[in-house]
Design a protein around this motif. Structure first.
Motif, PDB file in Angstrom:
ATOM      1  N   ASN A 403      16.139   2.831  -4.898  1.00 31.50           N
ATOM      2  CA  ASN A 403      14.798   2.748  -5.129  1.00 31.50           C
ATOM      3  C   ASN A 403      14.108   2.009  -4.600  1.00 31.50           C
ATOM      4  O   ASN A 403      12.948   1.758  -4.580  1.00 31.50           O
ATOM      5  N   ARG A 404      15.233   1.044  -3.175  1.00 29.56           N
ATOM      6  CA  ARG A 404      14.509   0.630  -2.407  1.00 29.56           C
ATOM      7  C   ARG A 404      14.997   1.013  -1.511  1.00 29.56           C
ATOM      8  O   ARG A 404      15.929   1.467  -0.310  1.00 29.56           O
ATOM      9  N   GLY A 431       3.140  10.494   1.605  1.00 22.27           N
ATOM     10  CA  GLY A 431       3.313   8.975   1.002  1.00 22.27           C
ATOM     11  C   GLY A 431       4.820   8.441   2.079  1.00 22.27           C
ATOM     12  O   GLY A 431       4.226   7.205   1.415  1.00 22.27           O
ATOM     13  N   TYR A 432       5.498   9.079   2.372  1.00 22.80           N
ATOM     14  CA  TYR A 432       6.121   8.534   3.162  1.00 22.80           C
ATOM     15  C   TYR A 432       5.980   8.681   4.523  1.00 22.80           C
ATOM     16  O   TYR A 432       7.501   8.407   5.825  1.00 22.80           O
ATOM     17  N   GLU A 436       1.528   6.165   7.109  1.00 21.64           N
ATOM     18  CA  GLU A 436       1.280   5.149   5.609  1.00 21.64           C
ATOM     19  C   GLU A 436       2.095   3.851   5.400  1.00 21.64           C
ATOM     20  O   GLU A 436       2.381   3.241   5.156  1.00 21.64           O
ATOM     21  N   TYR A 450       7.655  -0.787   3.170  1.00 20.25           N
ATOM     22  CA  TYR A 450       6.536  -0.323   1.886  1.00 20.25           C
ATOM     23  C   TYR A 450       5.388   0.610   3.298  1.00 20.25           C
ATOM     24  O   TYR A 450       6.129   0.874   3.989  1.00 20.25           O
ATOM     25  N   TRP A 451       5.116   1.406   2.192  1.00 21.61           N
ATOM     26  CA  TRP A 451       4.441   2.710   2.350  1.00 21.61           C
ATOM     27  C   TRP A 451       3.330   2.626   1.845  1.00 21.61           C
ATOM     28  O   TRP A 451       3.206   2.699   0.535  1.00 21.61           O
ATOM     29  N   ASN A 452       2.238   1.857   3.154  1.00 24.47           N
ATOM     30  CA  ASN A 452       0.718   1.594   2.355  1.00 24.47           C
ATOM     31  C   ASN A 452       1.355   0.292   0.942  1.00 24.47           C
ATOM     32  O   ASN A 452       2.051  -0.823   1.784  1.00 24.47           O
ATOM     33  N   SER A 453       0.837   0.259  -0.073  1.00 18.59           N
ATOM     34  CA  SER A 453       2.161  -0.626  -1.223  1.00 18.59           C
ATOM     35  C   SER A 453       2.920   0.091  -2.335  1.00 18.59           C
ATOM     36  O   SER A 453       3.766  -0.978  -3.115  1.00 18.59           O
ATOM     37  N   ASN A 454       3.385   0.552  -1.758  1.00 19.17           N
ATOM     38  CA  ASN A 454       4.770   1.343  -2.873  1.00 19.17           C
ATOM     39  C   ASN A 454       5.848   0.982  -1.555  1.00 19.17           C
ATOM     40  O   ASN A 454       6.658   1.939  -0.849  1.00 19.17           O
ATOM     41  N   ASP A 456       8.651   1.970  -3.806  1.00 21.05           N
ATOM     42  CA  ASP A 456       9.880   2.981  -4.315  1.00 21.05           C
ATOM     43  C   ASP A 456      10.040   3.962  -4.102  1.00 21.05           C
ATOM     44  O   ASP A 456       9.472   4.951  -3.658  1.00 21.05           O
TER      45      ASP A 456
END
Length: 486
Positions: A403-404, A431-432, A436, A450-454, A456
């Motif tokens: 997941n990372r 989102g990826y 971002e 990280y993509w923005n603050s994500n 996951d």
């Protein structure tokens, strides 16, 4: 058209969808770490390249200065067992025929891989005394090139946790076992493998990736001792019965004399076998007769020269040799340009939180013969690299688990790296995107993307994707997908 995002820099080029190769089988990465020592995962490069890095010379760590060691000590193996580093090497003070009775196998150990001691083991009598660091004696010709490994086969017996092969063409390769790496016995009296030349270090290990024992040994490209010194491979399920050997292929790269190949699983990515070997240049004489006499070099050992090269393999009978240039050039001073000097020891080991070390046999056939340590950052043999103008890599289709996404990278103060995840057809995944992706700036062995603050990426786990990695004045040494519960 698929835009290439350049971060702080203007867009330099565009990659059209038609340039993305679509009919490729996906590579399963699982949660393995991937290096950039080959082009295995690369679909295309634009403005980026694979760059080999130079190890840092950290100086002499182990002189071959005991009476039973000497100027012709060679074929070093370095093993890390828990908190102890162990060195194994041939000791022989004078030149002689391969496999002569004066050859012994010596042992040294270290708590950090930097400071080494030679323990008084009291196992074998040498020169009338047992006060020595010899683990194998009176076993010629096995002691000519005895090369051990720690057996990670889950089925290995505790008293056979260490295994080794040694021998010459006359004897064949003979197998030894040990519970502790110090006290050794023959696995059987007869050799386990005969179909090779064996006149250098022949290496073996348990392959976690292939589920069998592998042995890489000296062979020649022609009949007998004709052609080029080269490498062949054989495999075994039990370390006793070995398959018909296969010559290793080198792709389209030219043949060169490979005196040793030192093939072994990389400790942070065991599915990748690294081969940091010795390239031998016969009759390339650098040292004059007068210079050799001043250095005290044996007269038979300065008509050639050698350096270290980097190859890799992912199993089977193929090496990837992306870099034809020298990995470690001979150092300043004529003592470094002597026959059979600059031979790398077997195995890389971790010697610091961000450091790994390799070791090189230097000043061969001279009174100053010794083992030298070289350091590198973890995973730092080679990188995906781009200059200030920027560049990128597009991967083949891959699948992963986790997941990372973790990267090992370095940038300048002005540079950066970004990662974009695409579907198997090369379309951006919402989102990826590069836009971002939080810019990766700095110098880190382990950094989560990280993509923005994500961070996951679990929704993509198990699905076919592609990765676009965009660099500006930056190097990417490795990456892996992982689970943050690890």
């Amino acid at each position: 058209m698929i835009p290439v995002y350049s971060g702080l820099l203007p867009v330099i080029f565009l990659l059209t969808a038609s340039q993305v190769s679509l009919a490729q089988e996906a590579v399963s990465l699982a949660d393995r770490r991937e290096l950039f020592v080959d082009e295995y995962l690369i679909d295309s490069l634009k403005g980026a390249t694979l760059r080999m890095h130079t190890p840092v010379d950290e100086g002499q760590v182990l002189p071959f200065d005991l009476p039973w060691e000497g100027a012709f000590s060679a074929y070093v193996t370095i093993l890390q067992d828990g908190d102890t580093f162990k060195a194994y090497y041939r000791g022989v003070p004078t030149a002689g025929k391969d496999g002569n009775s004066a050859e012994v196998t010596c042992y040294a150990e270290s708590a950090d891989g930097i400071h080494w001691v030679k323990p008084h083991l009291g196992i074998h009598e040498v020169g009338g005394d047992t006060n020595n660091n010899v683990i194998l004696a009176n076993e010629a010709p096995i002691t000519h090139n005895f090369s051990p490994f720690i057996d990670t086969n889950p089925a290995a017996k505790p008293d056979e946790r260490y295994k080794a092969l040694g021998g010459t063409q006359k004897s064949g390769l003979v197998a030894f076992t040990s519970p502790d790496g110090i006290h050794w016995k023959r696995l059987q009296n007869e050799p386990v493998f005969r179909q090779g030349v064996f006149d250098s270090q022949n290496v073996s290990f348990w392959s976690e990736n292939e589920g069998m024992y592998l042995c890489y040994f000296r062979s020649w490209t022609g009949k007998g001792y004709q052609g080029f010194r080269s490498v062949s491979r054989t495999t075994s399920r039990d370390f006793i019965h070995w398959t018909e050997p296969e010559p290793m292929g080198f792709g389209n790269t030219p043949y060169e004399h490979l005196y040793t190949q030192q093939t072994s699983p990389y400790f942070r990515a065991p599915h990748i076998y690294l081969a940091i070997g010795a390239r031998f240049m016969p009759n390339r004489k650098v040292v004059s007769d007068e210079e050799a006499e001043k250095l005290g070099i044996n007269p038979n050992y300065y008509n050639d020269c050698s350096d270290a090269i980097l190859m890799s393999s992912r199993g089977g009978n193929r090496y990837y040799r992306h870099f034809m240039e020298s990995f470690i050039r001979p150092g300043i001073g004529l003592q470094n340009w002597v026959s059979r000097s600059n031979y790398p020891a077997l195995n890389l080991v971790q010697t610091g939180p961000a450091e790994m070390s390799l070791y090189v046999n230097q000043d061969y056939a001279q009174p100053s013969a010794h083992l030298r340590r070289y350091s590198m950052r973890l995973d730092g043999l080679a990188s995906l690299s781009a200059g200030y103008a920027g560049g990128e890599m597009l991967t083949r289709p891959v699948t992963f688990t986790g997941n990372r996404l973790e990267v090992n990278f370095a940038t300048s103060a002005a540079g950066e790296a970004r990662v974009e995840l695409l579907d198997e057809s090369g379309n951006k995944l919402p989102g990826y995107s590069l836009e971002e992706c939080r810019p990766l700036v700095g110098n880190e062995i382990s950094k989560t993307v990280y993509w923005n603050s994500n961070p996951d990426v679990s929704e993509l786990s198990g699905k076919e994707i592609r990765m676009r990695i965009r660099l500006s004045d930056a190097d990417l040494f490795s990456f892996r997908f992982y689970s943050n519960a690890d």
